[in-house]
Design an enzyme around this catalytic site. Structure first.
Site, PDB file in Angstrom:
ATOM      1  N   ASN A  66      64.917  73.858  96.601  1.00  0.00           N
ATOM      2  CA  ASN A  66      66.346  73.637  96.429  1.00  0.00           C
ATOM      3  C   ASN A  66      66.857  72.415  97.182  1.00  0.00           C
ATOM      4  O   ASN A  66      67.833  71.788  96.778  1.00  0.00           O
ATOM      5  CB  ASN A  66      67.120  74.873  96.886  1.00  0.00           C
ATOM      6  CG  ASN A  66      66.617  75.443  98.199  1.00  0.00           C
ATOM      7  OD1 ASN A  66      65.442  75.801  98.318  1.00  0.00           O
ATOM      8  ND2 ASN A  66      67.470  75.507  99.184  1.00  0.00           N
TER       9      ASN A  66
ATOM     10  N   ALA B  63      68.673  86.092  93.154  1.00  0.00           N
ATOM     11  CA  ALA B  63      67.380  85.818  93.792  1.00  0.00           C
ATOM     12  C   ALA B  63      67.326  86.335  95.227  1.00  0.00           C
ATOM     13  O   ALA B  63      66.259  86.727  95.698  1.00  0.00           O
ATOM     14  CB  ALA B  63      67.091  84.322  93.744  1.00  0.00           C
TER      15      ALA B  63
ATOM     16  N   CYS C 294      71.746  69.871 109.525  1.00  0.00           N
ATOM     17  CA  CYS C 294      72.951  69.856 110.352  1.00  0.00           C
ATOM     18  C   CYS C 294      72.940  68.629 111.232  1.00  0.00           C
ATOM     19  O   CYS C 294      71.932  67.962 111.406  1.00  0.00           O
ATOM     20  CB  CYS C 294      73.070  71.133 111.160  1.00  0.00           C
ATOM     21  SG  CYS C 294      72.681  70.935 112.864  1.00  0.00           S
TER      22      CYS C 294
ATOM     23  N   SER D 131      67.787  83.484  89.265  1.00  0.00           N
ATOM     24  CA  SER D 131      69.213  83.707  89.465  1.00  0.00           C
ATOM     25  C   SER D 131      70.021  82.935  88.425  1.00  0.00           C
ATOM     26  O   SER D 131      69.873  81.713  88.309  1.00  0.00           O
ATOM     27  CB  SER D 131      69.566  83.216  90.868  1.00  0.00           C
ATOM     28  OG  SER D 131      70.914  83.438  91.127  1.00  0.00           O
TER      29      SER D 131
HETATM   30  N1  PLP Z   1      65.999  80.873  96.101  1.00  0.00           N
HETATM   31  C1  PLP Z   1      66.282  79.576  95.984  1.00  0.00           C
HETATM   32  C2  PLP Z   1      65.173  78.579  95.871  1.00  0.00           C
HETATM   33  C3  PLP Z   1      67.618  79.149  95.976  1.00  0.00           C
HETATM   34  O1  PLP Z   1      67.894  77.850  95.870  1.00  0.00           O
HETATM   35  C4  PLP Z   1      68.637  80.114  96.090  1.00  0.00           C
HETATM   36  C5  PLP Z   1      70.074  79.700  96.138  1.00  0.00           C
HETATM   37  O2  PLP Z   1      70.406  78.715  96.758  1.00  0.00           O
HETATM   38  C6  PLP Z   1      68.290  81.463  96.194  1.00  0.00           C
HETATM   39  C7  PLP Z   1      66.956  81.796  96.190  1.00  0.00           C
HETATM   40  C8  PLP Z   1      69.339  82.540  96.299  1.00  0.00           C
HETATM   41  O3  PLP Z   1      69.883  82.782  95.038  1.00  0.00           O
HETATM   42  P1  PLP Z   1      71.130  83.763  94.817  1.00  0.00           P
HETATM   43  O4  PLP Z   1      72.340  82.928  94.983  1.00  0.00           O
HETATM   44  O5  PLP Z   1      70.955  84.280  93.454  1.00  0.00           O
HETATM   45  O6  PLP Z   1      71.031  84.870  95.797  1.00  0.00           O
END
Ligand code: PLP
Length: 382
Positions: free
Chosen positions: A146, A70, A319, A193
């Site tokens: 996330n 991603a 943090c 991803s």
């Molecule tokens: N987008 C979101 C919402 C994610 O949670 C993450 C990974 O934490 C990514 C993109 C990045 O994914 P990748 O590890 O495949 O680069």
């Protein structure tokens, strides 16, 4: 007992993905671009995986390209938008840094931020206002966050973009494998991803529209219809698809039981540890995610003690000092010491109700253990 609660960071390899990876590596290790019979079989597998991914999203196979994940996919979309000299773009304050960072870098002064509600949801009224006044040509809103697990109103945002003739990018990295993916293909750009849903790391996909300016990301060989050069990682692509099929096939049926398991955890935690606060609790959330604000000490200490009990959790990107604190939590209006008290728990396809309850008990006993501990004596200085 499964004590892994960090699936939003990455997930273990699903057995179906492992089997598909080994099978493709053993039998289809040839270069799909070569011209002999075995390479033709590899090409056939590659194209059938592309068809299957497109079917899952509800779009044409020609719209799918495979790449490393991603981060690469989101960077590719923003680079494409910058190459097209889009005058203005908009993105939500919930976006992952692999969207917000390239966007800020490539569109300085030409970027609108869609604010979040205190519960972490993108504000659709604000998006409508931005669409009407700033006229962004591209809007980015992720499907699920996330950190908080909030399910973003991406379908409604897509409708608004259609009405205002803006393109729509949906980062579905956290949605896929946890929620039904059909319908995502209606978005202009979709990114995902494999390692977030039981596939291997280093493989993902991008859905791009077949209209408009030709999409050219990595230049070199003619792979992926010249849109992304480099020999395709076919075993990983086969494993991506196998993991997706395995975890999504039961996702809808299991949803009520999974929500119930998380609810039981939250109820138990409210009883055992009433000082803990659930964040984004009022918003629709992924069934696997809980974001907690815990009483002192700092989240890293909680994490270390839970880790000593065998539980893997995350501080998210919050943090301890506030500086560098999670942009998402700041956008939800959180500030001050709470930013250093946040713990993210994210379950997976094989997490059981008993695992959730064991985690609630562990949090309570870590808290009790910390309360009994005398305050540490100041370091001696000679
Ligand atoms: N987008 C979101 C919402 C994610 O949670 C993450 C990974 O934490 C990514 C993109 C990045 O994914 P990748 O590890 O495949 O680069």
């Amino acid at each position: 007992m499964n004590r892994y609660f960090d699936h939003n960071a990455t997930s273990p390899l699903h057995p179906a993905a492992r089997a598909a990876w080994l099978d493709a590596q053993d039998h289809h290790w040839h270069n799909p671009s070569s011209l002999y019979r075995e390479a033709g079989a590899a090409r056939h597998l590659l194209e059938s995986c592309r068809e299957a991914v497109a079917d899952r999203l509800g779009c044409a196979a020609a719209d799918i390209l495979f790449l490393s994940g991603a981060t690469e996919a989101n960077n590719a979309v923003l680079a494409h938008a910058a190459a097209a000299n889009l005058p203005h773009i908009a993105l939500s304050a919930a976006e992952h840094p692999c969207v917000s960072d390239p966007a800020q870098h490539l569109f300085p002064g030409r970027l609108s931020l869609i604010p979040l509600s205190p519960h972490g949801l993108a504000d659709l009224a604000a998006l409508e206002e931005i669409l009407a006044t700033q006229r962004p040509a591209l809007v980015a809103l992720m499907a699920a966050n996330n950190e908080t697990g909030t399910l973003q109103p991406w379908r409604e945002a897509l409708d608004l973009c259609r009405r205002h003739r803006a393109l729509f990018l949906c980062d579905a990295a956290q949605w896929i494998g946890k929620m039904p993916s059909h319908g995502l293909g209606a978005c202009d750009f979709v990114t995902g991803s494999a390692h977030k849903f039981g596939g291997p790391k280093g493989i993902g996909f991008l859905k791009v529209p077949d209209s408009g300016r030709p999409f050219r990301w990595l230049r070199g060989g003619p792979q992926e219809a010249r849109r992304r050069a480099g020999t395709e990682n076919l075993p990983a692509i086969a494993a991506l698809l196998a993991a997706w099929e395995a975890v999504e096939s039961s996702a809808t049926d299991l949803l009520p039981a999974r929500l119930q398991a998380r609810q039981a955890f939250e109820d138990r935690l409210r009883t055992l540890l009433p000082e803990a606060t659930l964040l984004a609790a009022e918003a629709p959330r992924l069934w696997n995610t809980v974001l907690l604000a815990l009483p002192p000490p700092l989240n890293v200490k909680w994490l270390a003690r839970l880790s000593a009990c065998g539980f893997a959790v995350s501080t998210g990107s919050a943090c301890s000092q506030g500086a560098g604190a999670s942009d998402v939590l700041l956008a939800m209006g959180l500030s001050g010491p709470i930013l250093g008290q946040v713990l993210r728990l994210s379950a997976g396809w094989d997490t059981t109700p008993a695992d959730w309850l064991a985690l609630a008990d562990a949090l309570a006993s870590v808290h009790a253990g910390m309360a009994q501990r005398p305050p540490s004596s100041p370091a001696l200085s000679l």
